[in-house]
Design an enzyme around this catalytic site. Structure first.
Site, short mmCIF file in Angstrom:
data_model
loop_
_atom_site.label_atom_id
_atom_site.label_comp_id
_atom_site.label_asym_id
_atom_site.label_seq_id
_atom_site.Cartn_x
_atom_site.Cartn_y
_atom_site.Cartn_z
N ARG A 223 0.84 -1.18 0.00
CA ARG A 223 0.00 0.00 0.00
C ARG A 223 0.89 1.25 0.00
NH1 ARG A 223 -3.62 -2.70 -1.63
NH2 ARG A 223 -5.56 -3.25 -0.54
N HIS A 271 -1.97 0.79 -9.59
CA HIS A 271 -2.56 -0.21 -8.70
C HIS A 271 -3.21 -1.34 -9.52
CE1 HIS A 271 -4.37 -0.75 -4.42
NE2 HIS A 271 -4.29 -1.91 -5.03
P1 NAP Z 1 -1.67 -11.86 4.29
O1 NAP Z 1 -1.90 -13.24 3.78
O2 NAP Z 1 -2.48 -11.35 5.41
O3 NAP Z 1 -0.12 -11.77 4.69
C1 NAP Z 1 0.42 -10.66 5.32
C2 NAP Z 1 1.86 -10.95 5.69
O4 NAP Z 1 2.44 -9.76 6.24
C3 NAP Z 1 1.98 -12.04 6.77
O5 NAP Z 1 3.10 -12.86 6.50
C4 NAP Z 1 2.21 -11.23 8.03
O6 NAP Z 1 2.97 -11.90 9.02
C5 NAP Z 1 3.03 -10.07 7.49
N1 NAP Z 1 2.94 -8.92 8.40
C6 NAP Z 1 1.84 -8.23 8.78
N2 NAP Z 1 2.17 -7.27 9.66
C7 NAP Z 1 3.51 -7.37 9.85
C8 NAP Z 1 4.43 -6.68 10.65
N3 NAP Z 1 4.06 -5.68 11.47
N4 NAP Z 1 5.72 -7.06 10.61
C9 NAP Z 1 6.12 -8.10 9.83
N5 NAP Z 1 5.29 -8.80 9.03
C10 NAP Z 1 4.00 -8.43 9.04
O7 NAP Z 1 -1.78 -10.79 3.12
P2 NAP Z 1 -1.73 -11.05 1.53
O8 NAP Z 1 -3.01 -11.60 1.08
O9 NAP Z 1 -0.49 -11.77 1.22
O10 NAP Z 1 -1.68 -9.54 1.00
C11 NAP Z 1 -0.69 -8.64 1.42
C12 NAP Z 1 -1.04 -7.24 0.97
O11 NAP Z 1 -0.82 -7.09 -0.43
C13 NAP Z 1 -2.50 -6.82 1.13
O12 NAP Z 1 -2.81 -6.48 2.46
C14 NAP Z 1 -2.58 -5.62 0.21
O13 NAP Z 1 -2.20 -4.45 0.90
C15 NAP Z 1 -1.54 -5.93 -0.85
N6 NAP Z 1 -2.17 -6.20 -2.16
C16 NAP Z 1 -1.92 -5.36 -3.19
C17 NAP Z 1 -2.46 -5.60 -4.44
C18 NAP Z 1 -2.13 -4.73 -5.61
O14 NAP Z 1 -2.82 -4.79 -6.63
N7 NAP Z 1 -1.07 -3.94 -5.56
C19 NAP Z 1 -3.29 -6.71 -4.63
C20 NAP Z 1 -3.54 -7.56 -3.55
C21 NAP Z 1 -2.96 -7.30 -2.32
P3 NAP Z 1 2.43 -13.26 9.72
O15 NAP Z 1 2.56 -14.31 8.64
O16 NAP Z 1 3.36 -13.48 10.82
O17 NAP Z 1 1.01 -12.99 10.10
C1 GLV Z 2 -5.85 -4.88 -3.93
O1 GLV Z 2 -5.11 -3.98 -3.73
C2 GLV Z 2 -6.18 -5.87 -2.95
O2 GLV Z 2 -5.90 -5.65 -1.76
O3 GLV Z 2 -6.77 -6.90 -3.34
#
Ligand code: NAP
Ligand code: GLV
Length: 308
Positions: A223, A271
């Site tokens: 983000r 994005h």
């Molecule tokens: P997720 O499955 O919830 O994984 C989040 C990861 O971040 C976990 O490994 C978590 O650690 C780690 N984390 C969270 N807070 C932390 C901290 N304070 N210090 C260290 N590690 C931390 O999320 P996801 O589905 O992979 O998605 C991640 C992010 O990608 C989303 O929240 C979104 O912002 C972004 N995203 C962007 C797009 C785009 O189009 N650009 C699309 C989709 C998602 P733990 O494993 O220990 O819980």
């Molecule tokens: C997009 O940014 C998502 O969080 O799926």
């Protein structure tokens, strides 16, 4: 049983078709045609409507159509309202493609060769093999892990950082703030795949950049608010960072005169790392609705304390 959809209107038509075909017992309504708000039991949205709790008094589940849920102010929602994020394999696939595209471009020095073409210069540079390139991922969730799995097929040296300890084959895993510097020291290409929380807001700052090897590159797919923009510009000016790829900024889009638009060392995309794919996301959403109807746990339930 009524579901209200409030996200991209075009993809809403695909969602409507899928509900009609596969879940005719659920009435699908698309924002702004809310109808009787008392009948709305499920809300699937990207940006939530204002006064959500007052407006939809019988809401049973708030589904994000996104993987991230930072667009919701969780403190304003009723404490007992389940908030569920989107675990869409289509989102994961899109993010893996984007991350792979950019890692390979940076690894093979595409920014340098594009500059050389513009300057009419034919000059080769030493080739670093993938097994000598160190790539690190901030965030080892569903997306971070999938990205690492794909990058492993190229033979990169991989490391990752998360909140809690993980063990992943072929990945040097680090956890918690105390292990962040050791992780960063190993990242020539750093990919941010963290959710936005109070702990990760502004995490991509001067201190973090200084801990990377000189000339490292950053890919921010998390983000925009995780990045301290002035610190990025300073790190690019000083040569501490050589390139930044930003798919997310805060706010989106940036102002017309924002320095990111024209910066020679920044690639900016609007994005588009991933988009929710109705066909795959529908299956996940419907599965969760059915689980909820049977009183079973839903996948992707957000932990209000952690904020993701
Ligand atoms: P997720 O499955 O919830 O994984 C989040 C990861 O971040 C976990 O490994 C978590 O650690 C780690 N984390 C969270 N807070 C932390 C901290 N304070 N210090 C260290 N590690 C931390 O999320 P996801 O589905 O992979 O998605 C991640 C992010 O990608 C989303 O929240 C979104 O912002 C972004 N995203 C962007 C797009 C785009 O189009 N650009 C699309 C989709 C998602 P733990 O494993 O220990 O819980
Ligand atoms: C997009 O940014 C998502 O969080 O799926």
């Amino acid at each position: 049983m009524t579901l209200l959809y409030k996200a991209d209107p075009e993809r809403g038509q695909a969602w409507r078709r899928l509900f009609q075909e596969q879940a005719p017992d659920i009435e699908f309504r698309q924002w702004p045609e809310v109808g009787n708000a008392d009948e709305v039991r499920y809300l699937a949205c990207w940006q939530p409507p204002q006064d959500l709790a007052q407006r939809f008094p019988n809401l049973e589940v708030l589904f994000a159509t996104s993987a991230g849920v930072d667009q919701f102010d969780l403190s304003l929602l009723p404490a007992d309202l389940p908030v569920v994020r989107m675990l869409d394999p289509g989102i994961v696939a899109g993010m893996v493609e984007y991350a792979t595209l950019m890692v390979l471009a940076l690894h093979r020095q595409l920014p340098l060769y594009l500059d050389q073409q513009a300057a009419g210069r034919w000059q080769e540079h030493a080739l670093v093999t993938a097994n000598n390139r160190r790539v690190g991922v901030l965030g080892l969730g569903q997306i971070g892990q999938a990205v690492l799995e794909r990058l492993a097929t190229f033979g990169f040296q991989l490391s990752g950082w998360s909140r809690s300890p993980h063990e992943l084959p072929g990945v040097r895993c680090h956890a918690g703030p105390e292990q962040l510097p050791a992780f960063l020291a190993d990242c020539e290409i750093l990919i941010c795949l963290l959710p936005l929380t109070p702990e990760t807001r502004g995490i991509l700052d001067a201190e973090l950049f200084a801990a990377l090897p000189r000339g490292a590159s950053l890919i921010n797919l998390g983000r925009g608010a995780q990045l301290v923009e002035a610190d990025l510009l300073a790190a690019l000016d000083s040569g501490q960072l050589s390139q930044a790829v930003l798919d997310v900024v805060e706010p989106e889009p940036p102002a017309a005169d924002h320095p990111f638009w024209q910066h020679p060392r920044i690639w900016l995309t609007p994005h588009v790392g991933a988009m929710t794919v109705p066909e795959t996301a529908f299956t996940v959403l419907l599965d969760n609705i059915r689980h909820h109807q049977r009183g079973e746990p839903m996948r992707g339930l957000v932990d209000r304390q952690r904020g993701y």
